[in-house]
Design a protein around this motif. Structure first.
Motif, short mmCIF file in Angstrom:
data_model
loop_
_atom_site.label_atom_id
_atom_site.label_comp_id
_atom_site.label_asym_id
_atom_site.label_seq_id
_atom_site.Cartn_x
_atom_site.Cartn_y
_atom_site.Cartn_z
N UNK A 385 0.84 -1.20 0.00
CA UNK A 385 0.00 0.00 0.00
C UNK A 385 0.88 1.26 0.00
N UNK A 386 0.24 2.40 -0.22
CA UNK A 386 0.99 3.65 -0.31
C UNK A 386 1.59 4.10 1.02
N UNK A 387 1.11 3.51 2.12
CA UNK A 387 1.72 3.84 3.41
C UNK A 387 2.96 3.01 3.68
N UNK A 388 3.35 2.17 2.70
CA UNK A 388 4.58 1.40 2.82
C UNK A 388 4.44 0.06 3.49
N UNK A 389 3.20 -0.38 3.74
CA UNK A 389 2.98 -1.66 4.39
C UNK A 389 2.60 -2.73 3.38
N UNK A 390 3.06 -3.95 3.64
CA UNK A 390 2.77 -5.09 2.75
C UNK A 390 1.60 -5.88 3.31
N UNK A 391 0.67 -6.25 2.42
CA UNK A 391 -0.53 -6.94 2.83
C UNK A 391 -0.33 -8.43 3.07
N UNK A 392 0.70 -9.01 2.52
CA UNK A 392 0.98 -10.44 2.67
C UNK A 392 2.48 -10.65 2.67
N UNK A 393 2.88 -11.91 2.66
CA UNK A 393 4.32 -12.20 2.72
C UNK A 393 4.80 -12.96 1.48
N UNK A 394 4.04 -12.87 0.39
CA UNK A 394 4.37 -13.66 -0.80
C UNK A 394 5.75 -13.34 -1.35
N UNK A 395 6.17 -12.07 -1.27
CA UNK A 395 7.45 -11.69 -1.86
C UNK A 395 8.64 -12.24 -1.08
N UNK A 396 8.39 -12.79 0.12
CA UNK A 396 9.47 -13.37 0.91
C UNK A 396 9.39 -14.90 0.98
#
Length: 529
Positions: A385-396
């Motif tokens: 999101x634009x506030x810099x938070x990730x909604x899930x952990x898929x990229x890790x």
């Protein structure tokens, strides 16, 4: 750290609505369920032809016979009315089931009519939340499937709400995704390797017990426990993208428990790392070429009026961002569009042709020195999101799973340059990027437990494989390959663009899949839609 597109379903277009895998945290409510067919004993837990799984301990009854406690979901935003949640307990190590357990989040959307049983679903990844995906039941399957099946999704171990593997904080994740994905010299390549090592070490430090046991074989064994707990004698399953690999792995381990399996956007399990990376590079190249042609046909394309020149201009734009990032606005932390972010934004649009118009606008904006819109596409891909938070952990977690499923050997920069030249000959735009797709696994701290090999699933009921001819992430040839390897495989071909086919507005595919799920009748051989 090098990133891999392999096995990710970032978005699925369903009946005019885009569902992003692993994106929103959705919520739901619950009811009851019966226990199932008990301890697997010796009839299916040993490695079947086409798997390398070790024989687990026999004492698994307490897991197979557990009674789920369904209730309202406090960690999922409501999307489909009547949804229910529970937890499933499974052993961390199936070879030593008394050595510790982990809990998996499960969501069920009850059938709107009389249920034939459960339809387990998985959107891909590895790392996409099947809890969120099942919660979108009204959009991911047709109405007649909703009437006939309870739609069920579980977040695999390490994913979503199931003890999620999050090795880096949001700031470090931004640095990872925005980093240079195409090193130009030895020094930049060593920086990539060092970042890969640091990432792996962070994962090992935070999850020493779980990290060696998040493979696809582990997830497939968990799926069999869930099948039993749901009360189903056989598994009915819809898997997309990486979810096809999970489904095929299950079929190889438990062929006699295969009910009706649909594997859409397939991965061939015998692909080596280099074959997978090259296959994806060619797949994305094909999709990008189709996009550029479409852009030109629509008129006023920022890439010009000829396809080859347009592809060259697109590559030049990415290359310029390597040394001269452009500003982005409206984000809490990222202020520049780098080559890394831009490549993710471009990839996001290739997954779904309905995003092509937005990509054209973003490239036109980029020509004017503003990277905001292309960064927006990248954020969609990364579930950020634009506030810099990730909604899930898929990229890790994608690396944690992939590196166990198939290891990779370290290579020096000269070897990578040579391989990159081979990739670039077949995929000039994407080859130089995806050639580094195995860098993280080449330096992963936990040894691989799997290897590339065919899965035949001898003795299984008919399995339906679906392939899209211009699928960027899971090339059509992979679907052909998997369907031919499976002893009971049947292929549906969708002549079209985008990633996966079922519920993407193609009635021919939808009707064939529905008939199979409802009646058990596979489509005629080599059905083309």
């Amino acid at each position: 750290m090098s990133r891999v597109f392999a096995r990710i379903t970032r978005s699925v277009q369903v009946r005019g609505r885009v569902v992003l895998a692993g994106v929103a945290a959705l919520t739901l409510t619950a009811a009851g369920c019966t226990t199932g067919s008990g301890d697997p004993g010796a009839d299916g837990t040993a490695a079947a032809p086409g798997t390398t799984a070790a024989q687990p301990a026999a004492n698994l009854s307490r897991f197979y016979e557990q009674t789920p406690k369904w209730g309202a979901c406090d960690d999922v935003q409501p999307e489909t009315q009547g949804s229910q949640c529970t937890w499933l307990e499974v052993p961390i190590d199936y070879a030593s089931p008394d050595a510790g357990t982990t809990k998996l989040r499960v969501l069920k959307v009850p059938a709107t009519g009389t249920a034939k049983g459960s339809l387990l679903v998985n959107p891909g990844g590895p790392g996409g939340s099947a809890v969120d995906y099942a919660n979108m039941a009204d959009w991911i399957v047709t109405g007649q499937i909703r009437r006939s099946f309870d739609v069920v999704g579980f977040d695999p171990r390490g994913v979503g709400r199931s003890e999620p593997i999050v090795c880096l904080d949001d700031v470090k994740t931004d640095e990872m995704l925005g980093a240079d994905p195409t090193p130009d010299d030895e020094a930049e390549y060593q920086q990539m390797i060092e970042a890969s090592k640091q990432f792996g070490q962070a994962c090992e430090s935070k999850y020493p017990k779980l990290l060696p046991h998040v493979s696809t074989v582990d997830a497939a064994r968990d799926m069999d426990v869930l099948r039993s707990v749901l009360g189903d004698e056989q598994l009915t399953y819809l898997g997309k993208s990486y979810g096809t690999f999970l489904g095929a792995t299950y079929a190889g381990l438990f062929p006699q428990r295969v009910g009706r399996l649909v594997l859409d956007g397939a991965i061939a399990p015998d692909l080596t790392n280099d074959q997978m990376n090259l296959g994806q590079a060619v797949g994305f190249e094909t999709a990008t070429r189709a996009y550029v042609q479409d852009c030109i046909s629509d008129g006023n394309c920022p890439l010009g009026g000829e396809v080859e020149a347009g592809l060259t201009k697109l590559r030049d734009m990415l290359k310029q961002l390597d040394t001269n990032p452009v500003p982005v606005t409206g984000d809490a932390r990222v202020t520049k569009l780098t080559e890394g972010w831009a490549t993710l934004g471009l990839a996001r649009a290739m997954y779904d042709e309905t995003a092509w118009g937005g990509l054209t606008d973003a490239l036109r904006q980029l020509e004017g020195g503003d990277g905001t819109d292309l960064f927006e596409l990248a954020k969609q891909y990364a579930d950020r999101s634009s506030d810099g938070k990730y909604g899930g952990n898929i990229m890790q977690v994608i690396s944690a799973v992939n590196c166990l499923d198939r290891g990779a050997q370290p290579q020096d920069f000269t070897q990578m340059q040579q391989l990159g030249q081979e990739f670039a000959q077949k995929a000039p735009t994407w080859g130089p990027f995806l050639v580094y797709g195995s860098t993280t696994c080449a330096h992963w701290p936990v040894p691989a437990t799997g290897q590339p090999e065919k899965i035949t699933a001898d003795g299984a009921a008919p399995i339906v494989v679906v392939g899209t001819t211009r699928d960027p992430a899971t090339p059509y040839e992979w679907a052909q390959q998997l369907a031919s390897q499976l002893s009971s495989g049947t292929l549906i071909t969708y002549d079209g663009d985008g990633h996966t086919a079922y519920m993407r507005s193609n009635s021919c595919v939808d009707s064939a899949v529905d008939k199979y799920l409802l009646e058990g009748t596979p489509p005629k051989e080599d059905l083309r839609c």
